[in-house]
Write a protein that holds these residues in place. Structure first.
Motif, PDB file in Angstrom:
ATOM      1  N   GLY A 102     134.924  52.358  70.490  1.00  0.00           N
ATOM      2  CA  GLY A 102     134.247  53.499  69.887  1.00  0.00           C
ATOM      3  C   GLY A 102     133.429  53.202  68.657  1.00  0.00           C
ATOM      4  O   GLY A 102     132.682  54.055  68.180  1.00  0.00           O
ATOM      5  N   VAL A 103     133.540  51.993  68.096  1.00  0.00           N
ATOM      6  CA  VAL A 103     132.845  51.649  66.849  1.00  0.00           C
ATOM      7  C   VAL A 103     131.494  51.006  67.165  1.00  0.00           C
ATOM      8  O   VAL A 103     131.418  50.078  67.980  1.00  0.00           O
ATOM      9  N   PRO A 104     130.400  51.461  66.555  1.00  0.00           N
ATOM     10  CA  PRO A 104     129.087  50.834  66.770  1.00  0.00           C
ATOM     11  C   PRO A 104     129.128  49.339  66.475  1.00  0.00           C
ATOM     12  O   PRO A 104     129.857  48.890  65.578  1.00  0.00           O
ATOM     13  N   ILE A 105     128.338  48.586  67.215  1.00  0.00           N
ATOM     14  CA  ILE A 105     128.399  47.132  67.142  1.00  0.00           C
ATOM     15  C   ILE A 105     128.107  46.609  65.745  1.00  0.00           C
ATOM     16  O   ILE A 105     128.699  45.615  65.296  1.00  0.00           O
ATOM     17  N   TRP A 106     127.195  47.266  64.997  1.00  0.00           N
ATOM     18  CA  TRP A 106     126.873  46.774  63.659  1.00  0.00           C
ATOM     19  C   TRP A 106     128.047  46.959  62.698  1.00  0.00           C
ATOM     20  O   TRP A 106     128.251  46.134  61.808  1.00  0.00           O
ATOM     21  N   TYR A 107     128.839  48.007  62.890  1.00  0.00           N
ATOM     22  CA  TYR A 107     130.031  48.167  62.061  1.00  0.00           C
ATOM     23  C   TYR A 107     131.139  47.210  62.501  1.00  0.00           C
ATOM     24  O   TYR A 107     131.949  46.771  61.678  1.00  0.00           O
ATOM     25  N   ARG A 108     131.178  46.901  63.788  1.00  0.00           N
ATOM     26  CA  ARG A 108     132.147  45.903  64.249  1.00  0.00           C
ATOM     27  C   ARG A 108     131.848  44.546  63.599  1.00  0.00           C
ATOM     28  O   ARG A 108     132.761  43.857  63.129  1.00  0.00           O
ATOM     29  N   CYS A 109     130.573  44.166  63.551  1.00  0.00           N
ATOM     30  CA  CYS A 109     130.199  42.922  62.869  1.00  0.00           C
ATOM     31  C   CYS A 109     130.652  42.953  61.413  1.00  0.00           C
ATOM     32  O   CYS A 109     131.190  41.968  60.889  1.00  0.00           O
ATOM     33  N   GLN A 110     130.443  44.079  60.769  1.00  0.00           N
ATOM     34  CA  GLN A 110     130.815  44.214  59.362  1.00  0.00           C
ATOM     35  C   GLN A 110     132.293  43.984  59.139  1.00  0.00           C
ATOM     36  O   GLN A 110     132.680  43.216  58.241  1.00  0.00           O
ATOM     37  N   VAL A 111     133.141  44.617  59.937  1.00  0.00           N
ATOM     38  CA  VAL A 111     134.580  44.502  59.669  1.00  0.00           C
ATOM     39  C   VAL A 111     135.164  43.183  60.175  1.00  0.00           C
ATOM     40  O   VAL A 111     136.137  42.686  59.597  1.00  0.00           O
ATOM     41  N   ILE A 112     134.585  42.603  61.227  1.00  0.00           N
ATOM     42  CA  ILE A 112     135.022  41.255  61.624  1.00  0.00           C
ATOM     43  C   ILE A 112     134.758  40.292  60.466  1.00  0.00           C
ATOM     44  O   ILE A 112     135.592  39.433  60.133  1.00  0.00           O
ATOM     45  N   TRP A 113     133.608  40.435  59.822  1.00  0.00           N
ATOM     46  CA  TRP A 113     133.258  39.592  58.672  1.00  0.00           C
ATOM     47  C   TRP A 113     134.210  39.849  57.499  1.00  0.00           C
ATOM     48  O   TRP A 113     134.651  38.911  56.839  1.00  0.00           O
ATOM     49  N   GLN A 114     134.526  41.111  57.263  1.00  0.00           N
ATOM     50  CA  GLN A 114     135.447  41.428  56.174  1.00  0.00           C
ATOM     51  C   GLN A 114     136.825  40.829  56.425  1.00  0.00           C
ATOM     52  O   GLN A 114     137.420  40.231  55.518  1.00  0.00           O
ATOM     53  N   MET A 115     137.331  40.999  57.645  1.00  0.00           N
ATOM     54  CA  MET A 115     138.651  40.447  57.960  1.00  0.00           C
ATOM     55  C   MET A 115     138.650  38.933  57.864  1.00  0.00           C
ATOM     56  O   MET A 115     139.617  38.322  57.402  1.00  0.00           O
TER      57      MET A 115
END
Length: 317
Positions: free
Chosen positions: A158-171
């Motif tokens: 359900g999360v847009p791909i650009w936000y998925r990139c953001q949180v993968i980077w944060q983690m």
């Protein structure tokens, strides 16, 4: 696995070094984000998945060249204003956990890898004087006027791909393995999502970031694309004005002239298509087709139409 705690942030995370709790827009905040670093909000642009910044613009920013100045839009302003309220809603929905402001972090070994998560999630202390254990997860707070980019509440994808990139980077920066999303859509539709850390995705992003920073160091400018912010970046590059003729290649001249002709034709067709759809809607609010929302009408106080706006359609799989 090592831990890192500081005087400013006593509760550790598995990896990462706290730079500080920096206020967006301040000199210290800008300094932590500029130069040859990649932040979580920039990584989607590195891999050409950001709807807000092109790879071309980010390259110019990292190279120390001019980019168009940041402008505070209404969605951004209200996103900032509502962040605490949405985070509080998540906190109320999840007793037993504490969501605290995270600050700006860098990776312990890769100092160029930066991230500023919205919140760090800790187990809530059982006693009044107990200190929370190590942070376990991240909380990312988002607001959106419409939910077209978001899946159903709780959906795995359900999360847009650009936000998925953001949180993968944060983690990857902090060494955490799960991010919770608290999302407010349209001012009243509250949803939650979860993204688990994916080592393969993180490696892809890291490799892309390394290649991108090397391109900045080598002066290898990305090709000009069709993003609006790319055009705005090009607009602010010249320093001065010379009243001279500049010879350009025939292929580029033809491309520009053909695009002008096509744009006029497309504008006329769009106007006609909008008229047809608006005529169908009449006094209604939305135009739908086979359970898809196509466009919505905003009316003036007297009932006439102020504007007709399209719903974003997700690309077919």
């Amino acid at each position: 696995m090592s831990t890192s705690g500081t005087a400013e942030h006593p509760y550790p995370v598995p990896e990462g070094v706290l730079i500080g709790h920096l206020t967006p827009g301040t000199e210290a905040w800008e300094e932590a984000r500029t130069g040859l670093t990649i932040t979580a909000t920039e990584i989607a642009a590195v891999v050409n998945l950001s709807p807000w910044m092109s790879r071309f613009t980010l390259w110019h920013k990292k190279a120390g060249l001019r980019v168009a100045p940041f402008e505070m839009s209404s969605p951004i302003e209200w996103g900032v204003r509502l962040e605490d309220a949405v985070a509080l809603k998540w906190q109320e929905e999840h007793p037993g956990f504490l969501a605290a402001p995270a600050g700006t972090w860098r990776h312990r070994e890769r100092e160029w890898q930066r991230a500023t998560p919205d919140r760090l999630i800790y187990p809530q202390p059982a006693g009044e004087f107990e200190v929370p254990d190590q942070a376990e997860e991240l909380l990312e707070v988002k607001t959106s006027p419409f939910g077209d980019d978001w899946g159903p509440d709780g959906a795995d994808d359900g999360v847009p791909i650009w936000y998925r990139c953001q949180v993968i980077w944060q983690m990857d920066t902090l060494g955490l393995r799960r991010t919770r999303f608290a999302v407010l859509i349209g001012g009243h539709d509250y949803r939650e999502y979860t993204v688990e850390y994916d080592a393969a995705e993180a490696q892809i992003l890291r490799d892309a970031a390394v290649d991108f920073l090397n391109e900045v160091r080598n002066g290898s400018r990305p090709p000009i694309d069709g993003a609006d912010d790319t055009y705005q970046t090009i607009r602010v590059q010249p320093d001065g004005f010379d009243d001279i003729d500049v010879e350009i290649p025939p292929v580029d001249a033809a491309r520009y002239e053909n695009a002008q002709i096509a744009a006029k034709a497309a504008a006329a067709e769009l106007t006609a298509a909008k008229g047809v759809v608006l005529d169908h809607i009449g006094t209604g609010r939305r135009a739908v087709c086979d359970d898809r929302r196509i466009a919505y009408r905003i009316a003036k106080a007297d009932g006439t139409t102020k504007s007709l706006n399209p719903y974003k359609q997700k690309e077919a799989a």
